[in-house]
Design an enzyme around this catalytic site. Structure first.
Site, short mmCIF file in Angstrom:
data_model
loop_
_atom_site.label_atom_id
_atom_site.label_comp_id
_atom_site.label_asym_id
_atom_site.label_seq_id
_atom_site.Cartn_x
_atom_site.Cartn_y
_atom_site.Cartn_z
N GLU A 136 41.99 -45.59 11.87
CA GLU A 136 43.23 -45.81 12.44
C GLU A 136 44.05 -44.38 12.14
O GLU A 136 44.03 -44.01 10.80
CB GLU A 136 44.00 -46.93 12.20
CG GLU A 136 44.98 -47.12 13.26
CD GLU A 136 45.45 -48.79 13.13
OE1 GLU A 136 46.58 -48.98 12.69
OE2 GLU A 136 44.76 -49.49 12.91
N ASP A 195 48.29 -43.25 12.81
CA ASP A 195 49.51 -44.00 13.24
C ASP A 195 50.56 -43.18 13.23
O ASP A 195 51.01 -42.27 12.28
CB ASP A 195 49.59 -45.23 12.46
CG ASP A 195 48.69 -46.11 12.25
OD1 ASP A 195 48.04 -46.22 13.46
OD2 ASP A 195 48.65 -46.91 11.33
N GLU A 235 54.19 -44.65 13.77
CA GLU A 235 55.01 -45.83 13.94
C GLU A 235 56.50 -45.76 14.03
O GLU A 235 56.98 -44.96 12.81
CB GLU A 235 54.80 -47.05 12.77
CG GLU A 235 53.26 -47.46 13.29
CD GLU A 235 52.88 -48.81 12.16
OE1 GLU A 235 52.47 -49.85 12.57
OE2 GLU A 235 53.14 -48.51 10.97
#
Length: 326
Positions: free
Chosen positions: A106, A108, A110
């Site tokens: 992953e 990310d 956010e």
């Protein structure tokens, strides 16, 4: 198998030596993405190049890229909800969790909402090979209000490093090191965008939660760029690598000028880095390069987290990068 390895290496080389343009072709939603969840909480605008994701009492919403990628440059312009947004998380990230349930990768972005009068925070993180027990989060403030207008958020992912950009300014670089082993994302991933209720952790460790009196919370996305090496989801062999224009490009490696800009940004806006979190790690993970000035500044920002208290470890539940916000 041999063909797969050759094509994979080719894509890695292209990613390393090519530049990624700030004016790469923009794809429409229908060309690059599919509805993920949220029913009518996802609305495609008439131009076909802009999407609104909303969160209300019923559900959040999200979309996912139609293709699977191994390396590339991925970007979108995003405008975040305004006013009271505590507990709200808007995510723009790459993952292969649907394919590799126990050893997923992953990358990310956010965006963590906040109470009225407090700024949004932006958090970056990576996982490789299911390494969710080692959080590599870094969190920043921004030099603008991301709810006032659209801003560009980009991920450059190559075989040996990952760079996060905000408005074409590099804010973080993660280099692949031998000590990271399989923790560096290395398997094909798809690109996601979501808005969801993270009341349990997103704002001051769950102290402030989503208040649906202010719903719907709407995150706006446009200017989608999907520029990389597509991979067949069944055979996992590389299909093609998009060519890159020769001009107006972001280089695959940070230039000296870009590095200076990144250092200035980090000095002004970094609020958290896992490398200095003495509550979580008695000694920093091996890939961390400790900057004494950075350590001193973060310690003054949060003396408990970065000061080396001996009452250190508390259990954490991860959903992607569920780091408690301080």
């Amino acid at each position: 198998m041999v063909l797969h390895l050759i094509l994979t290496l080719l894509c890695s080389v292209l990613a390393l030596v090519s530049g990624y343009s700030t004016t790469l072709p923009i794809s429409s939603f229908d060309e690059g993405y599919s509805h993920l969840f949220g029913d009518d909480n996802l609305q495609v605008l008439k131009d076909g190049k802009s999407v609104h994701l909303s969160l209300d009492e019923r559900t959040g919403s999200g979309f996912v890229s139609q293709d699977l990628y191994l390396h590339g440059f991925f970007s979108a312009s995003i405008k975040l909800p305004a006013d009271y947004t505590a507990g709200v998380v808007v995510a723009f990230y790459m993952s292969n969790g649907d394919m590799y349930e126990k050893n997923h990768d992953e990358i990310d972005f956010e965006f963590l909402g906040n109470i009225r009068g407090k700024e949004w925070r932006i958090q970056t993180n990576i996982y490789g090979n299911g390494s969710t027990n080692v959080g590599r989060e870094e969190r920043f403030g921004l030099w603008f209000d991301p709810s006032d207008d659209y801003h560009h958020y980009s991920i450059l992912w190559t075989d040996d490093h990952i760079i996060f950009y905000v408005d074409n300014v590099a804010i973080r670089e993660i280099k692949r090191t031998g000590s990271m082993g399989g923790d560096f994302p290395s398997k094909p991933m798809t690109l996601y965008a979501t808005i969801w209720d993270a009341s349990g952790w997103a704002t001051n460790g769950g102290k402030y939660k989503v208040n649906y009196k202010y719903a719907p919370y709407i995150a706006e996305f446009s200017d989608f760029v999907l520029h990389g090496c597509t991979v067949d989801p069944i055979e996992l062999t590389t299909l093609k690598c998009d060519p890159t224009p020769n001009s107006n490009s972001i280089l695959a490696h940070i230039t000296p000028v870009e590095r200076i800009k990144m250092e200035i940004f980090r000095k002004k806006h970094m609020q958290y880095s896992y490398c200095y979190d003495r509550m979580r790690y008695e000694t920093p993970p091996h890939e961390c390069v400790v900057d004494l000035e950075e350590a001193k500044r973060l310690k003054s920002f949060d003396p408990v987290t970065f000061g080396g208290s001996r009452h250190r470890h508390r259990g954490r539940t991860h959903h992607r990068s569920r780091l408690e916000s301080f």
